[in-house]
Write a protein that holds these residues in place. Structure first.
Motif, PDB file in Angstrom:
ATOM      1  N   PHE A  36      25.162  38.987  36.722  1.00 18.13           N
ATOM      2  CA  PHE A  36      26.160  37.158  36.006  1.00 18.13           C
ATOM      3  C   PHE A  36      27.157  36.782  37.081  1.00 18.13           C
ATOM      4  O   PHE A  36      27.199  35.653  37.425  1.00 18.13           O
ATOM      5  N   GLU A  37      28.184  37.346  37.375  1.00 14.01           N
ATOM      6  CA  GLU A  37      29.307  37.099  38.247  1.00 14.01           C
ATOM      7  C   GLU A  37      28.430  36.849  39.991  1.00 14.01           C
ATOM      8  O   GLU A  37      28.471  35.923  40.657  1.00 14.01           O
TER       9      GLU A  37
ATOM     10  N   ILE B   7      26.212  36.778  47.883  1.00 14.85           N
ATOM     11  CA  ILE B   7      27.967  36.999  46.895  1.00 14.85           C
ATOM     12  C   ILE B   7      27.401  38.407  46.606  1.00 14.85           C
ATOM     13  O   ILE B   7      26.938  38.778  45.979  1.00 14.85           O
ATOM     14  N   THR B   8      29.056  39.271  46.446  1.00 11.13           N
ATOM     15  CA  THR B   8      28.959  40.433  46.459  1.00 11.13           C
ATOM     16  C   THR B   8      29.782  40.094  45.322  1.00 11.13           C
ATOM     17  O   THR B   8      31.051  39.918  45.394  1.00 11.13           O
ATOM     18  N   GLU B   9      29.113  41.053  44.171  1.00  7.44           N
ATOM     19  CA  GLU B   9      30.335  42.215  43.337  1.00  7.44           C
ATOM     20  C   GLU B   9      30.216  43.660  43.494  1.00  7.44           C
ATOM     21  O   GLU B   9      29.266  44.081  43.421  1.00  7.44           O
TER      22      GLU B   9
ATOM     23  N   SER C 118      29.254  50.467  40.829  1.00  6.90           N
ATOM     24  CA  SER C 118      27.869  50.018  41.575  1.00  6.90           C
ATOM     25  C   SER C 118      28.200  48.656  42.235  1.00  6.90           C
ATOM     26  O   SER C 118      29.265  48.461  41.764  1.00  6.90           O
ATOM     27  N   GLY C 119      27.305  48.087  42.818  1.00 10.05           N
ATOM     28  CA  GLY C 119      27.200  47.187  43.115  1.00 10.05           C
ATOM     29  C   GLY C 119      26.115  46.149  43.704  1.00 10.05           C
ATOM     30  O   GLY C 119      25.295  47.031  43.575  1.00 10.05           O
ATOM     31  N   ILE C 120      26.345  44.896  43.766  1.00  5.16           N
ATOM     32  CA  ILE C 120      25.457  43.810  43.419  1.00  5.16           C
ATOM     33  C   ILE C 120      25.100  42.971  44.374  1.00  5.16           C
ATOM     34  O   ILE C 120      26.546  42.304  44.758  1.00  5.16           O
TER      35      ILE C 120
END
Length: 493
Positions: free
Chosen positions: A174-175, A324-326, A309-311
């Motif tokens: 979502f972020e 966009i990375t979170e 984890s990361g997206i």
């Protein structure tokens, strides 16, 4: 193609809200025991269960310890070469790769004692360390198929406010804009849903390191060369780490409006320890015939998972162009797992001084695996999830047999060995057996020996990079071939 075993199904995906995913697959992974053992036992197809004495056979049947007539120190080393080919959704395009690994399968002491003025021929102790499971593995694939991991994140988020989303998966989605809710009705959309028939390019690289070893103390005794009894107490400890990078790309550039590419990266380290017991008995009705039975108790593993984890999501519209990375915070979860009990029976025929032939069968009840999430202050807050996963274990797994057959030919101080292992699938919907071929050779002196063993294993596996309830999900077919070489050196005194 035969029924595939889904060994890594969602093993490292974060399935539970606020909790790392302890799945039925993970329970199976932690419950498996496939010790490499000594080169002698490996060369005979791990068939020395009823023969003894052999150090790795003690881990299967402690009564074999009673057959020693000298004290002994030994150690083993192992080198494995694993090649694999992977393909996405049986597309016919297979990727070839491989890896190698060095291990120390076992090291230990046997202390021989002969009671005086007694019908007991021996009263022996042993202490050692056995490598009982190896989790080292690499997997990579690339291919096009329908569906997207954003379908999974959309399903996980449905009905939840953005503030309640899991911070390790759908919350990050979502972020980064991988899922969104323009209407504010807690029903989320994705770019992929605009053209959900498009076959996205999917890639993954994952690397797993670690295994399970067991420190044990064993006792075995021989009564008048007619009856051997034994027991052992084991302390298994496990540790593995996996890094995984999964990617999707709109390689045509316009197949999915707005979407360019995404990357989902996950890390997990899982470690724990437990305790178990084993008892065994070997009956020798004649000098040439042995019958043996053994029982292994369940192990209660106390486990700790550390994970993050990361997206990264890259999309282009009139207001945005670029990724966009979170990333998540570091997470920790404590839990316990009860591994299954097993029972074994076997027979061996000693052909004078010319060698032996032997076989044994091991029965393991994988349906008895069970998680406990109430440890270390968790209380009953995860009861519903715990019950759901435990019910899933019973629906997926049942009992499985392992059959080991082999023998040894003696030629003065030299030995030739061979054997076969048949391992039955533990899945309820798959009763097939995977074979392993064994061979070996050795030299035996009065106070020194050296053995070499070889094992060839082939297996087919299926892997789901992610799971969804109603959307297409990719199935990766992986064919593994492993060559394993083991050398054991021992000293008698």
């Amino acid at each position: 193609m035969k029924q595939l075993s889904f060994w890594m199904t969602s093993f490292f995906l974060f399935l539970l809200t606020g909790v790392n995913g302890q799945t039925a697959t993970e329970a199976f992974q932690l419950s498996q025991s496939d010790p490499v053992g000594t080169a002698r036992n490996l060369g005979t197809g791990n068939s020395m269960f009823a023969i003894g004495p052999d150090f790795s056979a003690i881990g299967l049947n402690p009564s074999g310890l009673g057959g020693y007539r000298k004290s002994e120190f030994l150690f083993s080393s192992s080198l494995s070469f694993t090649g694999y080919s992977t393909g996405l959704d049986d597309s016919g395009s297979m990727k070839q790769d491989g890896f190698s690994k060095f291990n120390l399968p076992n090291v230990g002491f046997v202390i021989y004692n002969q009671p005086r003025g007694s019908s007991w021929t021996s009263s022996n102790w042993a202490i050692g360390l056995n490598r009982v499971a190896d989790y080292n593995r690499e997997l990579s694939f690339s291919g096009n198929s329908q569906g997207s991991i954003t379908d999974r994140w959309r399903e996980l988020a449905e009905g939840l406010d953005p503030d309640d989303l899991n911070g390790f998966e759908e919350g990050l989605a979502f972020e980064t804009g991988a899922i969104y809710d323009f209407e504010g009705d807690n029903i989320y959309e994705t770019d992929y849903s605009i053209n959900d028939q498009y076959a996205l390019l999917k890639k993954e690289s994952s690397f797993t390191e670690g295994g399970k070893s067991e420190l044990f103390l064993a006792y075995g005794a021989d009564f008048n060369q007619k009856l051997m009894i034994g027991f052992s107490v084991g302390i298994p400890f496990t540790n593995y780490t996996q890094n995984r990078i999964y990617e999707e790309q709109d390689d045509a550039g316009d197949g999915v409006p707005f979407f360019n590419d995404l990357e989902y990266a996950s890390y997990i380290n899982s470690s724990g320890y437990g305790i178990n017991g084993k008892v065994g008995v070997t009956i020798k009705p004649t000098r040439f015939l042995n019958f043996a039975l053994a029982f292994h108790s369940p192990t209660r593993l106390s486990m700790t998972d550390n994970f993050n984890s990361g997206i990264t999501y890259d999309y282009t519209d009139e207001n945005h162009d670029g990724p966009i990375t979170e990333s998540s915070d570091d997470g920790t979860f404590n839990y316990a797992l009860r591994t299954p009990w097993s029972a074994s029976g076997g027979a061996g025929v000693v052909i004078g001084k010319s060698g032996f032939v032997a076989a044994h069968v091991k029965f393991t009840d994988y349906a008895s695996m069970k998680y406990d999430y109430s440890v270390k202050g968790n209380g009953d807050r995860y009861d519903a999830i715990q019950n759901s996963v435990n019910n899933n274990i019973k629906s997926i797994y049942g009992s499985a047999l392992q059959i080991n057959m082999g023998g040894e030919i003696v030629m003065n101080a030299y030995r030739l060995r061979g054997g076969v292992t048949l391992q039955q699938s533990a899945f309820n919907n798959d009763q097939s057996f995977d074979p392993s071929i064994h061979a070996g050779a050795g030299y035996r002196g009065d106070n020194f020996y050296v053995d070499l063993g070889y094992k060839l294993t082939t297996r087919d596996e299926g892997y789901l990079p992610y799971e969804t309830e109603s959307a297409p999900q990719p199935i990766v077919v992986a064919d593994y071939t492993q060559h394993q070489l083991v050398a054991t050196v021992g000293f008698k005194f």
